[in-house]
Motif scaffolding. Structure first.
Motif, short mmCIF file in Angstrom:
data_model
loop_
_atom_site.label_atom_id
_atom_site.label_comp_id
_atom_site.label_asym_id
_atom_site.label_seq_id
_atom_site.Cartn_x
_atom_site.Cartn_y
_atom_site.Cartn_z
N MET A 179 0.84 -1.18 0.00
CA MET A 179 0.00 0.00 0.00
C MET A 179 0.88 1.24 0.00
O MET A 179 1.80 1.38 0.80
N LYS A 180 0.61 2.17 -0.91
CA LYS A 180 1.40 3.39 -1.05
C LYS A 180 0.99 4.42 0.01
O LYS A 180 -0.17 4.67 0.22
N GLU A 181 2.02 5.02 0.69
CA GLU A 181 1.76 6.03 1.71
C GLU A 181 1.48 7.37 1.04
O GLU A 181 2.14 7.75 0.07
N ASN A 182 0.50 8.08 1.57
CA ASN A 182 0.16 9.41 1.07
C ASN A 182 1.27 10.39 1.47
O ASN A 182 1.57 10.53 2.64
N LYS A 183 1.90 11.07 0.52
CA LYS A 183 3.02 11.97 0.82
C LYS A 183 2.56 13.31 1.40
O LYS A 183 3.30 13.95 2.12
N LEU A 184 1.35 13.73 1.09
CA LEU A 184 0.84 15.03 1.53
C LEU A 184 -0.35 14.81 2.46
O LEU A 184 -1.35 14.24 2.06
N ARG A 185 -0.21 15.26 3.74
CA ARG A 185 -1.28 15.04 4.70
C ARG A 185 -1.66 16.35 5.38
O ARG A 185 -0.82 16.97 6.04
N PRO A 186 -2.91 16.80 5.24
CA PRO A 186 -3.36 17.99 5.97
C PRO A 186 -3.64 17.63 7.43
O PRO A 186 -3.90 16.48 7.76
N PHE A 187 -3.57 18.63 8.30
CA PHE A 187 -3.89 18.41 9.70
C PHE A 187 -4.47 19.67 10.32
O PHE A 187 -4.33 20.77 9.79
N ILE A 188 -5.12 19.49 11.46
CA ILE A 188 -5.70 20.58 12.24
C ILE A 188 -5.02 20.58 13.61
O ILE A 188 -4.83 19.51 14.20
N ALA A 189 -4.68 21.75 14.10
CA ALA A 189 -4.08 21.89 15.43
C ALA A 189 -4.99 22.79 16.27
O ALA A 189 -5.29 23.91 15.88
N ILE A 190 -5.47 22.27 17.40
CA ILE A 190 -6.31 23.06 18.30
C ILE A 190 -5.84 22.84 19.74
O ILE A 190 -5.24 21.82 20.05
N GLY A 191 -6.11 23.83 20.57
CA GLY A 191 -5.76 23.64 21.97
C GLY A 191 -5.75 24.94 22.74
O GLY A 191 -5.92 26.02 22.20
N PRO A 192 -5.53 24.80 24.05
CA PRO A 192 -5.46 25.98 24.90
C PRO A 192 -4.05 26.57 24.89
O PRO A 192 -3.09 25.93 24.47
N GLY A 193 -3.95 27.79 25.36
CA GLY A 193 -2.65 28.45 25.50
C GLY A 193 -2.64 29.32 26.73
O GLY A 193 -3.69 29.71 27.25
N ILE A 194 -1.45 29.60 27.23
CA ILE A 194 -1.29 30.52 28.35
C ILE A 194 -0.07 31.38 28.05
O ILE A 194 0.91 30.91 27.49
N SER A 195 -0.18 32.65 28.38
CA SER A 195 0.95 33.56 28.18
C SER A 195 1.13 34.42 29.41
O SER A 195 0.21 34.61 30.21
N TYR A 196 2.34 34.95 29.57
CA TYR A 196 2.68 35.78 30.71
C TYR A 196 3.36 37.05 30.19
O TYR A 196 4.31 36.96 29.40
N THR A 197 2.89 38.21 30.61
CA THR A 197 3.44 39.49 30.16
C THR A 197 4.59 39.90 31.06
O THR A 197 4.43 40.00 32.27
#
Length: 93
Positions: free
Chosen positions: A1-19
């Motif tokens: 079986m041939k592997e797909n060379k181009l794969r889309p993805f979604i990245a979601i999640g929380p974040g925290i920052s400090y000033t």
């Protein structure tokens, strides 16, 4: 079986920052008027390309939306917003 060379993805999640410091038009914003931390939501879309065996090129663009008011002044509702694009190379060992 041939592997797909181009794969889309979604990245979601929380974040925290400090000033560490804040300025507006060259003037420091006083500590009692600004928030030092921010909780945010992150969302990104990307593409992963399999260059060769276990070597990948990734391109991702995303947005970050802060949910904490960063300026505590009467009548102000200022939140962090950002947009970014990243390109990277990843080698899976």
């Amino acid at each position: 079986m041939k592997e797909n060379k181009l794969r889309p993805f979604i990245a979601i999640g929380p974040g925290i920052s400090y000033t560490i410091s804040a300025t507006q038009m060259g003037n420091d914003i006083k500590d009692d008027l600004r928030s030092t931390s921010d909780l945010s939501s992150n969302f990104g879309l990307g593409v992963k390309y399999n260059v060769k065996n276990k070597l990948f090129l990734e391109v991702v663009g995303g947005i970050d939306r802060g949910w904490s008011k960063i300026i505590r002044a009467e009548g102000e509702s200022l939140f962090n917003h950002s947009f970014g694009v990243a390109v990277g190379v990843k080698k899976v060992l």
